[in-house]
Design a protein around this motif. Structure first.
Motif: not given
Lengths: 118, 112
Positions: B34, B36, B38, B42-44, B90, B94, B99-100, B102-104
Protein backbone atom coordinates in the motif's frame (compact mmCIF):
# COMPACT_ATOMS: atom_id res chain seq x y z
CA UNK A 1 -20.81 8.66 3.97
CA UNK A 2 -19.41 10.32 7.07
CA UNK A 3 -15.79 9.56 7.84
CA UNK A 4 -14.15 8.28 10.99
CA UNK A 5 -14.67 10.81 13.77
CA UNK A 6 -12.09 11.31 16.51
CA UNK A 7 -11.98 13.63 19.48
CA UNK A 8 -10.38 15.63 20.85
CA UNK A 9 -8.11 16.89 18.05
CA UNK A 10 -5.44 18.06 20.46
CA UNK A 11 -4.62 17.31 24.08
CA UNK A 12 -1.83 18.52 26.33
CA UNK A 13 -1.33 16.83 29.69
CA UNK A 14 1.36 16.52 32.30
CA UNK A 15 3.20 13.25 32.79
CA UNK A 16 1.51 10.83 35.16
CA UNK A 17 -1.93 12.24 34.30
CA UNK A 18 -4.56 10.18 32.51
CA UNK A 19 -6.16 10.86 29.15
CA UNK A 20 -8.84 9.29 26.95
CA UNK A 21 -9.45 9.43 23.22
CA UNK A 22 -12.69 8.66 21.46
CA UNK A 23 -13.37 7.20 18.02
CA UNK A 24 -16.61 6.77 16.08
CA UNK A 25 -16.03 4.57 13.02
CA UNK A 26 -17.92 4.61 9.77
CA UNK A 27 -21.42 3.22 10.23
CA UNK A 28 -21.51 -0.52 9.69
CA UNK A 29 -17.75 -1.03 9.83
CA UNK A 30 -17.09 -4.07 11.99
CA UNK A 31 -13.32 -3.70 12.30
CA UNK A 32 -11.69 -0.86 14.21
CA UNK A 33 -7.98 -0.10 14.66
CA UNK A 34 -5.97 2.23 16.87
CA UNK A 35 -2.55 3.28 15.57
CA UNK A 36 0.11 5.36 17.31
CA UNK A 37 2.18 7.71 15.15
CA UNK A 38 5.24 9.18 16.87
CA UNK A 39 6.76 12.21 15.18
CA UNK A 40 9.08 11.17 12.36
CA UNK A 41 7.81 7.58 12.31
CA UNK A 42 5.13 5.64 10.51
CA UNK A 43 1.98 4.60 12.35
CA UNK A 44 2.21 1.53 14.56
CA UNK A 45 -0.78 -0.68 15.31
CA UNK A 46 -1.82 -0.72 18.96
CA UNK A 47 -5.02 -2.73 18.88
CA UNK A 48 -7.50 -4.27 16.45
CA UNK A 49 -11.18 -4.91 17.26
CA UNK A 50 -13.66 -7.07 15.43
CA UNK A 51 -17.09 -5.88 16.55
CA UNK A 52 -16.63 -5.61 20.33
CA UNK A 53 -13.94 -8.28 20.61
CA UNK A 54 -10.17 -7.81 20.57
CA UNK A 55 -8.41 -9.49 17.65
CA UNK A 56 -4.87 -8.32 18.37
CA UNK A 57 -3.49 -6.19 21.20
CA UNK A 58 0.04 -7.56 21.20
CA UNK A 59 1.57 -4.10 20.65
CA UNK A 60 -0.52 -2.34 23.30
CA UNK A 61 1.48 -1.43 26.45
CA UNK A 62 -1.05 -2.93 28.79
CA UNK A 63 0.54 -1.58 31.96
CA UNK A 64 -0.67 1.89 31.01
CA UNK A 65 -2.86 1.66 27.90
CA UNK A 66 -6.38 0.25 27.71
CA UNK A 67 -9.02 0.24 25.01
CA UNK A 68 -12.60 -0.84 24.74
CA UNK A 69 -15.28 -0.99 22.11
CA UNK A 70 -18.57 -1.34 23.87
CA UNK A 71 -21.50 -2.48 21.71
CA UNK A 72 -19.17 -2.87 18.76
CA UNK A 73 -19.43 0.75 17.63
CA UNK A 74 -17.54 3.59 19.36
CA UNK A 75 -14.17 2.98 20.91
CA UNK A 76 -12.16 4.63 23.67
CA UNK A 77 -8.39 4.47 24.12
CA UNK A 78 -7.05 5.42 27.55
CA UNK A 79 -3.56 6.08 28.88
CA UNK A 80 -2.97 6.05 32.63
CA UNK A 81 -0.47 7.24 33.72
CA UNK A 82 0.98 9.02 30.71
CA UNK A 83 4.71 9.21 30.02
CA UNK A 84 6.66 11.70 27.94
CA UNK A 85 7.22 9.05 25.26
CA UNK A 86 3.46 8.74 24.74
CA UNK A 87 3.50 12.05 22.89
CA UNK A 88 2.18 11.12 19.46
CA UNK A 89 -0.79 11.26 17.13
CA UNK A 90 -3.33 8.54 17.84
CA UNK A 91 -5.14 7.46 14.71
CA UNK A 92 -8.33 5.48 14.54
CA UNK A 93 -9.31 3.55 11.42
CA UNK A 94 -12.18 1.32 10.43
CA UNK A 95 -12.97 -1.16 7.69
CA UNK A 96 -15.92 -3.36 6.79
CA UNK A 97 -15.84 -7.07 7.56
CA UNK A 98 -16.95 -8.37 4.22
CA UNK A 99 -15.94 -11.51 2.43
CA UNK A 100 -13.59 -9.83 -0.05
CA UNK A 101 -10.08 -8.73 0.73
CA UNK A 102 -10.45 -5.67 -1.49
CA UNK A 103 -13.09 -4.18 0.80
CA UNK A 104 -11.41 -5.14 4.04
CA UNK A 105 -8.21 -3.41 3.02
CA UNK A 106 -10.17 -0.24 2.26
CA UNK A 107 -9.27 1.39 5.54
CA UNK A 108 -10.60 4.83 6.39
CA UNK A 109 -8.52 6.80 8.87
CA UNK A 110 -9.70 9.59 11.11
CA UNK A 111 -7.79 12.86 11.45
CA UNK A 112 -6.24 11.72 14.71
CA UNK A 113 -5.72 13.09 18.20
CA UNK A 114 -2.41 14.82 18.80
CA UNK A 115 -1.23 14.17 22.37
CA UNK A 116 1.54 16.18 23.96
CA UNK A 117 2.80 15.01 27.35
CA UNK A 118 4.85 17.63 29.22
CA UNK B 1 7.60 -10.60 10.73
CA UNK B 2 7.36 -8.18 7.87
CA UNK B 3 8.98 -4.75 7.64
CA UNK B 4 9.15 -1.78 5.31
CA UNK B 5 12.06 0.50 4.44
CA UNK B 6 11.48 3.81 2.74
CA UNK B 7 14.83 4.71 1.29
CA UNK B 8 14.39 8.49 1.17
CA UNK B 9 13.28 10.53 4.15
CA UNK B 10 12.94 13.76 2.16
CA UNK B 11 12.43 14.37 -1.55
CA UNK B 12 12.45 17.93 -2.88
CA UNK B 13 11.10 18.28 -6.41
CA UNK B 14 10.15 21.07 -8.77
CA UNK B 15 6.59 21.51 -9.98
CA UNK B 16 5.80 19.51 -13.15
CA UNK B 17 8.87 17.32 -12.67
CA UNK B 18 8.55 13.55 -12.15
CA UNK B 19 9.00 11.98 -8.73
CA UNK B 20 9.79 8.47 -7.53
CA UNK B 21 9.50 7.36 -3.90
CA UNK B 22 11.30 4.14 -3.08
CA UNK B 23 9.95 1.38 -0.86
CA UNK B 24 11.46 -2.00 -0.07
CA UNK B 25 9.90 -4.66 2.11
CA UNK B 26 10.96 -7.86 3.79
CA UNK B 27 8.70 -10.80 4.45
CA UNK B 28 8.93 -14.57 4.43
CA UNK B 29 5.41 -14.90 3.03
CA UNK B 30 3.35 -13.26 0.31
CA UNK B 31 2.45 -9.67 1.01
CA UNK B 32 -0.01 -6.99 0.11
CA UNK B 33 1.37 -3.50 -0.43
CA UNK B 34 0.00 0.00 0.00
CA UNK B 35 0.88 3.64 -0.40
CA UNK B 36 -0.79 6.28 1.78
CA UNK B 37 -0.53 10.06 1.74
CA UNK B 38 -0.83 12.30 4.79
CA UNK B 39 -1.42 16.02 4.43
CA UNK B 40 -0.61 18.28 7.40
CA UNK B 41 -2.89 17.71 10.38
CA UNK B 42 -4.92 15.12 8.55
CA UNK B 43 -5.34 11.38 8.66
CA UNK B 44 -3.97 8.92 6.13
CA UNK B 45 -5.52 8.62 2.68
CA UNK B 46 -5.04 5.54 0.52
CA UNK B 47 -3.31 6.29 -2.79
CA UNK B 48 -3.19 2.76 -4.15
CA UNK B 49 -2.82 -0.87 -3.18
CA UNK B 50 -1.49 -4.10 -4.63
CA UNK B 51 -3.41 -7.22 -3.62
CA UNK B 52 -3.01 -9.41 -6.71
CA UNK B 53 -3.01 -9.30 -10.49
CA UNK B 54 -1.13 -6.76 -12.56
CA UNK B 55 2.07 -5.62 -10.93
CA UNK B 56 1.54 -2.07 -12.19
CA UNK B 57 -1.03 -0.41 -9.99
CA UNK B 58 -2.68 2.92 -10.76
CA UNK B 59 -4.04 5.05 -7.96
CA UNK B 60 -5.61 8.40 -7.32
CA UNK B 61 -4.16 11.79 -8.23
CA UNK B 62 -2.08 10.38 -11.09
CA UNK B 63 0.12 8.14 -8.93
CA UNK B 64 1.19 4.63 -9.87
CA UNK B 65 3.39 1.96 -8.32
CA UNK B 66 5.02 -1.22 -9.52
CA UNK B 67 5.31 -4.39 -7.46
CA UNK B 68 8.63 -6.14 -8.07
CA UNK B 69 8.71 -9.43 -6.22
CA UNK B 70 12.30 -10.34 -7.13
CA UNK B 71 13.57 -7.00 -5.80
CA UNK B 72 11.00 -6.87 -2.97
CA UNK B 73 10.13 -3.33 -3.97
CA UNK B 74 7.01 -1.23 -4.45
CA UNK B 75 8.16 2.17 -5.73
CA UNK B 76 5.67 5.01 -6.17
CA UNK B 77 5.85 7.33 -9.20
CA UNK B 78 4.13 10.37 -10.61
CA UNK B 79 5.15 11.78 -14.00
CA UNK B 80 4.38 15.42 -13.17
CA UNK B 81 3.85 16.77 -9.65
CA UNK B 82 1.85 19.75 -8.46
CA UNK B 83 2.31 22.01 -5.49
CA UNK B 84 -0.66 20.23 -3.91
CA UNK B 85 1.32 16.96 -3.84
CA UNK B 86 3.42 18.35 -1.00
CA UNK B 87 2.78 15.87 1.80
CA UNK B 88 4.17 12.86 3.62
CA UNK B 89 3.94 9.50 1.91
CA UNK B 90 3.91 6.14 3.67
CA UNK B 91 4.49 2.70 2.25
CA UNK B 92 2.83 -0.17 4.13
CA UNK B 93 2.76 -3.96 4.00
CA UNK B 94 0.31 -6.58 5.23
CA UNK B 95 0.35 -10.37 5.28
CA UNK B 96 -3.36 -11.10 4.92
CA UNK B 97 -4.34 -10.26 8.48
CA UNK B 98 -5.55 -6.75 7.63
CA UNK B 99 -2.96 -5.19 9.95
CA UNK B 100 -0.61 -2.69 8.33
CA UNK B 101 3.11 -2.24 9.01
CA UNK B 102 4.25 1.18 7.88
CA UNK B 103 7.57 2.60 6.80
CA UNK B 104 8.96 5.76 8.38
CA UNK B 105 7.62 7.98 5.63
CA UNK B 106 8.97 10.22 2.86
CA UNK B 107 8.35 13.95 2.94
CA UNK B 108 7.78 15.35 -0.54
CA UNK B 109 8.18 19.09 -0.98
CA UNK B 110 7.14 20.50 -4.34
CA UNK B 111 8.61 23.85 -5.28
CA UNK B 112 7.47 26.25 -7.98
Amino acid sequence: EAGVAQSPRYKIIEKRQSVAFWCNPISGHATLYWYQQILGQGPKLLIQFQNNGVVDDSQLPKDRFSAERLKGVDSTLKIQPAKLEDSAVYLCASSPNLEDRESNYGYTFGSGTRLTVV
Amino acid sequence: AQSVTQLDSQVPVFEEAPVELRCNYSSSVSVYLFWYVQYPNQGLQLLLKYLSGSTLVKGINGFEAEFNKSQTSFHLRKPSVHISDTAEYFCAVSVDDYKLSFGAGTTVTVRA
